[in-house]
Design a protein around this motif. Structure first.
Motif, PDB file in Angstrom:
ATOM      1  N   GLY A  75       1.133  -0.782   0.093  1.00  0.00           N
ATOM      2  CA  GLY A  75      -0.066   0.013   0.074  1.00  0.00           C
ATOM      3  C   GLY A  75       0.305   1.341   0.301  1.00  0.00           C
ATOM      4  N   LYS A  76       0.333   2.344  -0.512  1.00  0.00           N
ATOM      5  CA  LYS A  76       0.526   4.031  -0.463  1.00  0.00           C
ATOM      6  C   LYS A  76       1.088   4.270   0.841  1.00  0.00           C
ATOM      7  N   ARG A  77       0.300   3.899   1.953  1.00  0.00           N
ATOM      8  CA  ARG A  77       0.820   3.739   3.627  1.00  0.00           C
ATOM      9  C   ARG A  77       1.779   2.575   4.117  1.00  0.00           C
ATOM     10  N   ALA A  78       2.369   2.470   4.347  1.00  0.00           N
ATOM     11  CA  ALA A  78       3.742   1.374   4.059  1.00  0.00           C
ATOM     12  C   ALA A  78       2.981   0.698   5.084  1.00  0.00           C
ATOM     13  N   LYS A  79       2.374  -0.334   5.343  1.00  0.00           N
ATOM     14  CA  LYS A  79       2.640  -1.446   5.848  1.00  0.00           C
ATOM     15  C   LYS A  79       3.282  -2.703   5.384  1.00  0.00           C
ATOM     16  N   CYS A  80       4.378  -2.584   6.458  1.00  0.00           N
ATOM     17  CA  CYS A  80       5.640  -3.097   6.742  1.00  0.00           C
ATOM     18  C   CYS A  80       5.356  -4.612   7.422  1.00  0.00           C
ATOM     19  N   GLN A  81       5.820  -5.787   6.593  1.00  0.00           N
ATOM     20  CA  GLN A  81       6.531  -6.884   7.070  1.00  0.00           C
ATOM     21  C   GLN A  81       7.663  -7.620   7.355  1.00  0.00           C
ATOM     22  N   TYR A  82       7.779  -8.235   8.212  1.00  0.00           N
ATOM     23  CA  TYR A  82       9.255  -8.570   8.369  1.00  0.00           C
ATOM     24  C   TYR A  82      10.045  -9.774   8.669  1.00  0.00           C
ATOM     25  N   HIS A  83      10.275  -9.992   8.582  1.00  0.00           N
ATOM     26  CA  HIS A  83      11.111 -11.678   9.013  1.00  0.00           C
ATOM     27  C   HIS A  83      12.410 -11.695   9.886  1.00  0.00           C
ATOM     28  N   GLY A  84      12.379 -12.099  10.508  1.00  0.00           N
ATOM     29  CA  GLY A  84      13.187 -11.561  11.530  1.00  0.00           C
ATOM     30  C   GLY A  84      13.865 -12.843  12.242  1.00  0.00           C
ATOM     31  N   GLU A  85      15.354 -12.730  12.200  1.00  0.00           N
ATOM     32  CA  GLU A  85      16.618 -13.812  12.342  1.00  0.00           C
ATOM     33  C   GLU A  85      17.204 -13.149  13.741  1.00  0.00           C
ATOM     34  N   LYS A  86      17.434 -13.951  15.055  1.00  0.00           N
ATOM     35  CA  LYS A  86      18.704 -14.273  15.473  1.00  0.00           C
ATOM     36  C   LYS A  86      19.046 -15.046  15.803  1.00  0.00           C
ATOM     37  N   LEU A  87      20.427 -13.709  15.691  1.00  0.00           N
ATOM     38  CA  LEU A  87      22.009 -14.480  16.319  1.00  0.00           C
ATOM     39  C   LEU A  87      22.828 -14.312  17.566  1.00  0.00           C
ATOM     40  N   ASN A  88      23.406 -15.030  17.898  1.00  0.00           N
ATOM     41  CA  ASN A  88      24.082 -15.220  18.750  1.00  0.00           C
ATOM     42  C   ASN A  88      25.870 -14.558  18.710  1.00  0.00           C
ATOM     43  N   ASN A  89      25.944 -14.558  20.059  1.00  0.00           N
ATOM     44  CA  ASN A  89      27.459 -13.877  20.576  1.00  0.00           C
ATOM     45  C   ASN A  89      28.135 -13.367  19.079  1.00  0.00           C
ATOM     46  N   LYS A  90      27.170 -12.298  18.151  1.00  0.00           N
ATOM     47  CA  LYS A  90      27.999 -11.494  17.315  1.00  0.00           C
ATOM     48  C   LYS A  90      28.947 -10.494  18.420  1.00  0.00           C
ATOM     49  N   LYS A  91      29.877  -9.419  17.166  1.00  0.00           N
ATOM     50  CA  LYS A  91      29.935  -8.365  17.731  1.00  0.00           C
ATOM     51  C   LYS A  91      29.556  -7.732  16.694  1.00  0.00           C
ATOM     52  N   ILE A  92      29.408  -6.632  17.491  1.00  0.00           N
ATOM     53  CA  ILE A  92      28.738  -5.056  16.276  1.00  0.00           C
ATOM     54  C   ILE A  92      30.044  -4.204  16.066  1.00  0.00           C
ATOM     55  N   LEU A  93      29.017  -3.408  15.140  1.00  0.00           N
ATOM     56  CA  LEU A  93      30.534  -1.970  15.120  1.00  0.00           C
ATOM     57  C   LEU A  93      29.643  -0.877  15.434  1.00  0.00           C
ATOM     58  N   ILE A  94      30.024   0.297  16.420  1.00  0.00           N
ATOM     59  CA  ILE A  94      28.542   1.297  16.343  1.00  0.00           C
ATOM     60  C   ILE A  94      29.917   2.414  16.383  1.00  0.00           C
ATOM     61  N   LYS A  95      28.904   3.768  15.773  1.00  0.00           N
ATOM     62  CA  LYS A  95      30.279   4.961  15.940  1.00  0.00           C
ATOM     63  C   LYS A  95      29.760   5.593  17.118  1.00  0.00           C
ATOM     64  N   CYS A  96      30.524   6.202  17.780  1.00  0.00           N
ATOM     65  CA  CYS A  96      30.383   6.790  19.456  1.00  0.00           C
ATOM     66  C   CYS A  96      31.152   8.191  18.743  1.00  0.00           C
ATOM     67  N   GLU A  97      30.095   8.953  19.706  1.00  0.00           N
ATOM     68  CA  GLU A  97      30.233  10.244  20.187  1.00  0.00           C
ATOM     69  C   GLU A  97      30.148  10.961  21.265  1.00  0.00           C
ATOM     70  N   LYS A  98      31.690  11.454  22.393  1.00  0.00           N
ATOM     71  CA  LYS A  98      31.026  11.754  23.448  1.00  0.00           C
ATOM     72  C   LYS A  98      31.085  10.458  24.170  1.00  0.00           C
ATOM     73  N   GLY A  99      31.029   8.933  23.306  1.00  0.00           N
ATOM     74  CA  GLY A  99      30.890   7.942  24.798  1.00  0.00           C
ATOM     75  C   GLY A  99      29.679   7.677  24.239  1.00  0.00           C
ATOM     76  N   PHE A 100      28.593   8.260  23.834  1.00  0.00           N
ATOM     77  CA  PHE A 100      27.600   7.070  23.524  1.00  0.00           C
ATOM     78  C   PHE A 100      27.478   7.108  22.076  1.00  0.00           C
TER      79      PHE A 100
END
Length: 145
Positions: free
Chosen positions: A107-132
């Motif tokens: 539809g025009k007004r997004a009705k979004c449908q997602y498939h979720g997948e759980k992954l265990n013990n993965k390292k994450i990569l994030i951007k930090c600014e001033k410790g946040f």
């Protein structure tokens, strides 16, 4: 006259610092909304994405979003003790994550449908600014142990 100029400069400097800190605080809150959920189940992607209003625009669904199954404080700790990788920071320990992939948009007004997948013990990569943490940059390829 000099005192007035000095006072004016101090006020302007303080306002600049407060504005920058406010922007970081807003980005941190957005990061928490988009990426932190301690108790999420892979089957609840549709509900979480909708409840948290995570989309590109009102008429567009976000193609992929990752939730980190940890507290905001645990993820914030990555900014302190993680490994610097360019402008990003990689966690030293693994996190469980749920990756929500767009299945279809209706539809025009997004009705979004997602498939979720759980992954265990993965390292994450994030951007930090001033410790946040302010941006999640990790993907499955980056996160392999």
């Amino acid at each position: 006259m000099r005192i007035q100029v000095v006072c004016l400069l101090l006020v302007l400097l303080t306002a600049t610092v407060l504005t920058r800190d406010t922007k970081i605080n807003q980005r941190y809150k957005k990061f928490i909304n988009q990426h932190i959920n301690e108790n999420m189940d892979a089957r609840s992607c549709d509900e979480e994405m909708k409840a948290r209003k995570i989309n590109i625009k009102k008429s567009m669904c976000k193609k992929i979003n990752t939730f980190i199954l940890a507290s905001a404080e645990d993820v914030k700790y990555v900014c302190k003790k993680g490994e610097k990788v360019g402008k990003m920071t990689k966690s030293n320990r693994g996190f469980d994550i749920v990756v929500c992939n767009l299945k279809k948009q209706q539809g025009k007004r997004a009705k979004c449908q997602y498939h979720g997948e759980k992954l265990n013990n993965k390292k994450i990569l994030i951007k930090c600014e001033k410790g946040f943490p302010v941006h999640y940059d990790g993907d499955i390829g980056y996160c392999d142990n």
